[in-house]
Design a protein around this motif. Structure first.
Motif, PDB file in Angstrom:
ATOM      1  N   THR A 352       0.825  -1.217   0.000  1.00 54.29           N
ATOM      2  CA  THR A 352       0.000   0.000   0.000  1.00 54.29           C
ATOM      3  C   THR A 352       0.854   1.259   0.000  1.00 54.29           C
ATOM      4  O   THR A 352       1.816   1.381   0.752  1.00 54.29           O
ATOM      5  N   ASP A 353       0.478   2.192  -0.853  1.00 53.83           N
ATOM      6  CA  ASP A 353       1.117   3.513  -0.904  1.00 53.83           C
ATOM      7  C   ASP A 353       0.061   4.450  -1.470  1.00 53.83           C
ATOM      8  O   ASP A 353      -0.078   4.585  -2.680  1.00 53.83           O
ATOM      9  N   MET A 354      -0.726   5.075  -0.597  1.00 54.42           N
ATOM     10  CA  MET A 354      -1.883   5.828  -1.079  1.00 54.42           C
ATOM     11  C   MET A 354      -2.078   7.118  -0.285  1.00 54.42           C
ATOM     12  O   MET A 354      -1.579   7.273   0.828  1.00 54.42           O
ATOM     13  N   LYS A 355      -2.810   8.033  -0.892  1.00 54.15           N
ATOM     14  CA  LYS A 355      -3.191   9.281  -0.241  1.00 54.15           C
ATOM     15  C   LYS A 355      -4.660   9.190   0.134  1.00 54.15           C
ATOM     16  O   LYS A 355      -5.484   8.736  -0.661  1.00 54.15           O
ATOM     17  N   THR A 356      -4.998   9.615   1.344  1.00 57.42           N
ATOM     18  CA  THR A 356      -6.385   9.629   1.784  1.00 57.42           C
ATOM     19  C   THR A 356      -6.686  10.969   2.454  1.00 57.42           C
ATOM     20  O   THR A 356      -5.772  11.734   2.766  1.00 57.42           O
ATOM     21  N   PHE A 357      -7.972  11.225   2.707  1.00 54.98           N
ATOM     22  CA  PHE A 357      -8.384  12.421   3.439  1.00 54.98           C
ATOM     23  C   PHE A 357      -7.759  12.437   4.832  1.00 54.98           C
ATOM     24  O   PHE A 357      -7.644  13.498   5.461  1.00 54.98           O
ATOM     25  N   TYR A 358      -7.363  11.274   5.319  1.00 55.19           N
ATOM     26  CA  TYR A 358      -6.784  11.128   6.649  1.00 55.19           C
ATOM     27  C   TYR A 358      -5.273  11.348   6.638  1.00 55.19           C
ATOM     28  O   TYR A 358      -4.669  11.602   7.681  1.00 55.19           O
ATOM     29  N   GLY A 359      -4.685  11.258   5.479  1.00 53.95           N
ATOM     30  CA  GLY A 359      -3.250  11.414   5.352  1.00 53.95           C
ATOM     31  C   GLY A 359      -2.658  10.313   4.499  1.00 53.95           C
ATOM     32  O   GLY A 359      -3.362   9.388   4.069  1.00 53.95           O
ATOM     33  N   PRO A 360      -1.362  10.376   4.233  1.00 56.95           N
ATOM     34  CA  PRO A 360      -0.708   9.338   3.437  1.00 56.95           C
ATOM     35  C   PRO A 360      -0.599   8.035   4.223  1.00 56.95           C
ATOM     36  O   PRO A 360      -0.444   8.048   5.456  1.00 56.95           O
ATOM     37  N   ILE A 361      -0.694   6.919   3.511  1.00 59.65           N
ATOM     38  CA  ILE A 361      -0.608   5.601   4.150  1.00 59.65           C
ATOM     39  C   ILE A 361       0.358   4.722   3.372  1.00 59.65           C
ATOM     40  O   ILE A 361       0.169   4.471   2.175  1.00 59.65           O
ATOM     41  N   LYS A 362       1.404   4.310   4.051  1.00 52.45           N
ATOM     42  CA  LYS A 362       2.398   3.398   3.482  1.00 52.45           C
ATOM     43  C   LYS A 362       2.948   2.567   4.639  1.00 52.45           C
ATOM     44  O   LYS A 362       3.359   3.120   5.662  1.00 52.45           O
ATOM     45  N   PHE A 363       2.942   1.268   4.483  1.00 55.91           N
ATOM     46  CA  PHE A 363       3.339   0.386   5.579  1.00 55.91           C
ATOM     47  C   PHE A 363       4.791  -0.055   5.453  1.00 55.91           C
ATOM     48  O   PHE A 363       5.269  -0.339   4.356  1.00 55.91           O
ATOM     49  N   ASP A 365       7.782  -2.940   6.926  1.00 59.02           N
ATOM     50  CA  ASP A 365       7.742  -4.409   6.990  1.00 59.02           C
ATOM     51  C   ASP A 365       7.012  -4.929   8.224  1.00 59.02           C
ATOM     52  O   ASP A 365       6.601  -6.091   8.254  1.00 59.02           O
ATOM     53  N   THR A 366       6.846  -4.095   9.238  1.00 58.80           N
ATOM     54  CA  THR A 366       6.148  -4.526  10.445  1.00 58.80           C
ATOM     55  C   THR A 366       4.656  -4.228  10.399  1.00 58.80           C
ATOM     56  O   THR A 366       3.919  -4.633  11.307  1.00 58.80           O
ATOM     57  N   GLY A 367       4.202  -3.479   9.384  1.00 57.01           N
ATOM     58  CA  GLY A 367       2.793  -3.118   9.281  1.00 57.01           C
ATOM     59  C   GLY A 367       2.461  -1.737   9.799  1.00 57.01           C
ATOM     60  O   GLY A 367       1.296  -1.329   9.807  1.00 57.01           O
ATOM     61  N   LYS A 368       3.459  -0.967  10.244  1.00 55.76           N
ATOM     62  CA  LYS A 368       3.226   0.402  10.705  1.00 55.76           C
ATOM     63  C   LYS A 368       3.072   1.351   9.528  1.00 55.76           C
ATOM     64  O   LYS A 368       3.745   1.194   8.506  1.00 55.76           O
ATOM     65  N   ASN A 369       2.229   2.371   9.695  1.00 54.77           N
ATOM     66  CA  ASN A 369       2.139   3.442   8.719  1.00 54.77           C
ATOM     67  C   ASN A 369       3.299   4.406   8.968  1.00 54.77           C
ATOM     68  O   ASN A 369       3.358   5.067  10.004  1.00 54.77           O
ATOM     69  N   ILE A 370       4.189   4.479   8.015  1.00 60.19           N
ATOM     70  CA  ILE A 370       5.387   5.312   8.191  1.00 60.19           C
ATOM     71  C   ILE A 370       5.289   6.637   7.433  1.00 60.19           C
ATOM     72  O   ILE A 370       6.251   7.409   7.398  1.00 60.19           O
ATOM     73  N   ALA A 371       4.117   6.930   6.861  1.00 57.32           N
ATOM     74  CA  ALA A 371       4.003   8.092   5.983  1.00 57.32           C
ATOM     75  C   ALA A 371       3.343   9.304   6.634  1.00 57.32           C
ATOM     76  O   ALA A 371       3.467  10.413   6.127  1.00 57.32           O
ATOM     77  N   LYS A 372       2.628   9.128   7.745  1.00 62.54           N
ATOM     78  CA  LYS A 372       1.798  10.205   8.297  1.00 62.54           C
ATOM     79  C   LYS A 372       2.326  10.714   9.635  1.00 62.54           C
ATOM     80  O   LYS A 372       2.519   9.930  10.556  1.00 62.54           O
ATOM     81  N   PRO A 373       2.528  12.027   9.780  1.00 67.90           N
ATOM     82  CA  PRO A 373       2.963  12.569  11.065  1.00 67.90           C
ATOM     83  C   PRO A 373       1.787  12.772  12.024  1.00 67.90           C
ATOM     84  O   PRO A 373       0.634  12.849  11.612  1.00 67.90           O
ATOM     85  N   MET A 374       2.087  12.854  13.322  1.00 65.85           N
ATOM     86  CA  MET A 374       1.099  13.266  14.316  1.00 65.85           C
ATOM     87  C   MET A 374       0.929  14.788  14.248  1.00 65.85           C
ATOM     88  O   MET A 374       1.771  15.503  13.712  1.00 65.85           O
ATOM     89  N   ALA A 375      -0.158  15.259  14.804  1.00 72.57           N
ATOM     90  CA  ALA A 375      -0.386  16.704  14.916  1.00 72.57           C
ATOM     91  C   ALA A 375      -0.728  17.025  16.372  1.00 72.57           C
ATOM     92  O   ALA A 375      -0.959  16.131  17.193  1.00 72.57           O
ATOM     93  N   LEU A 376      -0.752  18.320  16.686  1.00 69.47           N
ATOM     94  CA  LEU A 376      -1.037  18.760  18.049  1.00 69.47           C
ATOM     95  C   LEU A 376      -2.029  19.913  17.994  1.00 69.47           C
ATOM     96  O   LEU A 376      -1.802  20.920  17.319  1.00 69.47           O
ATOM     97  N   TYR A 377      -3.166  19.723  18.675  1.00 72.20           N
ATOM     98  CA  TYR A 377      -4.148  20.788  18.845  1.00 72.20           C
ATOM     99  C   TYR A 377      -3.845  21.594  20.099  1.00 72.20           C
ATOM    100  O   TYR A 377      -3.236  21.090  21.047  1.00 72.20           O
TER     101      TYR A 377
END
Length: 404
Positions: A352-363, A365-377
């Motif tokens: 998987t390597d895709m863009k979504t309304f939620y953010g980029p998603i790319k896994f 080898d362990t299954g973690k999404n390594i493409a999207k940063p956290m944010a702070l409100y």
């Protein structure tokens, strides 16, 4: 709390054990054990509603095309009662009795950790959106994929933000004193580990490091120490109940702390519940409607938020957004696999390597999404405003909190 089903054909079961599930040959059946009762009820409902909204949108758009055939999506739910053993039992039931070949995750790291060995044993892929503990990704599991950022990243931006603004606290960075209060569960303990690692980079001092019980109803002991030791920053992680308890008791006990950072602010509805008492709180978030993410299904992050609020009557917390994205990940993988063979779908998920309304998603080898940063409100004038990372900030953070 009542459970609302939003999609015709989506079957919900709570404490009642349903008979084996019959589905149409033109339907792809997804299974989910979700907390509709127990301590995780609120976030369990956010999770389910995110799943349901994505299924509804995908089906309205014509479903999923696998090879030459189009399929509608359908979800089989059971209530895991916020109990890990029950979650594992229901995962087994979904796979063995209901014939589910594709699982969506439950709410929370602890529940996900209980279910993952079952899906691994049966080689059933699971796309999960609410298990952030990094310990989920150190077991060599091959069938788990997570849309969200992992827990050690949750409050890294809060520590960095305080370091950047140390002079506004009248301190050098190495003089900043921090109080920690974390629920004793896998998720919160991983958040704590990440915070300690980030504090170490800046040389900050830990003056309180409290481990709190899982039924987090009372923080009086921690807050009494905070009054005496006067930390510059108080960091709390204890799911929705922990966020609500922190805001309520800080106000009741009149604790003056220059910086307050929490997880699960929006899921706990701290603004709606506590109003002015929630002002200036820093809140970790996986997602915000103001972020510049978009896709062809929902449109922008803001469009998703508007649709969710129109459907359910409240603004979506990030738990709902990341859950909707999990269904999108499955739809994308089904189409790329060109097959409903679980192994083929698993391999497509891994790629998987895709863009979504939620953010980029790319896994990885362990299954973690390594493409999207956290944010702070930060809660400012009764609204959540993104204050970090700086690339996405809507406004500058107010540090320290004004006396209230």
């Amino acid at each position: 709390m009542l459970h609302y089903a939003t999609l015709v054909g989506v079957v919900a079961a709570s404490l009642v054990v349903a008979p084996a599930y019959a589905k149409s040959q033109d339907t792809i059946l997804l299974g989910a054990a979700v907390s509709l009762t127990g301590k995780y009820t609120t976030n369990g409902e956010h999770t389910q509603r995110g799943y349901d909204l994505a299924v509804k949108k995908i089906n309205e758009a014509g479903g999923v095309k696998v090879g030459d055939k189009s399929y509608k999506l359908q979800i089989r739910y059971y209530d895991d009662e916020s109990t890990p053993a029950r979650g594992a039992e229901l995962a087994e039931r979904l796979i063995q009795q209901d014939g589910v070949k594709f699982m969506l995750g439950p709410y929370s790291s602890g529940m996900t950790k209980a279910i993952a060995p079952v899906t691994e044993e049966h080689k059933v892929p699971m796309v999960e959106a609410n298990g952030a503990s990094r310990s989920l990704f150190t077991n060599g599991w091959k069938y788990i994929f997570a849309t969200l950022s992992t827990s050690e990243q949750y409050l890294a931006s809060a520590v960095a933000l305080v370091a950047e603004n140390a002079k506004d606290l009248g301190k050098e960075v190495r003089e900043v004193k921090v109080a920690l209060a974390f629920e004793n569960d896998p998720f919160s303990q991983d958040v704590r580990a990440g915070v300690l690692e980030d504090m170490k980079k800046f040389g900050m001092e830990v003056v309180i490091d409290d481990q709190l019980p899982r039924e987090l109803n009372d923080m009086t002991a921690t807050l009494t120490k905070a009054k005496a030791l006067k930390p510059d920053m108080l960091i709390v992680s204890g799911h929705s109940k922990g966020a609500a308890t922190a805001i309520r008791q800080i106000s009741e006990l009149k604790v003056k702390v220059p910086v307050l950072a929490l997880t699960h602010c929006d899921a706990a509805d701290v603004i709606g519940q506590f109003g002015e008492a929630a002002e200036y709180t820093l809140c970790a978030t996986q997602w915000a409607p103001t972020l510049a993410y978009s896709d062809d299904l929902f449109g922008s992050a803001a469009h998703f938020a508007k649709l969710f609020e129109e459907t359910y009557g409240y603004a979506p917390p990030y738990q709902a957004a990341e859950s909707a994205a999990a269904v999108q990940v499955y739809a994308d993988a089904f189409e790329r696999a060109g097959s409903l063979d679980p192994q083929a779908v698993r391999d497509a998920l891994a790629a998987t390597d895709m863009k979504t309304f939620y953010g980029p998603i790319k896994f990885d080898d362990t299954g973690k999404n390594i493409a999207k940063p956290m944010a702070l409100y930060q809660v400012l004038n009764g609204e959540y405003k993104v204050v970090a990372p700086s690339d996405f900030a809507e406004t500058k953070a107010v540090i320290p909190r004004p006396s209230m």
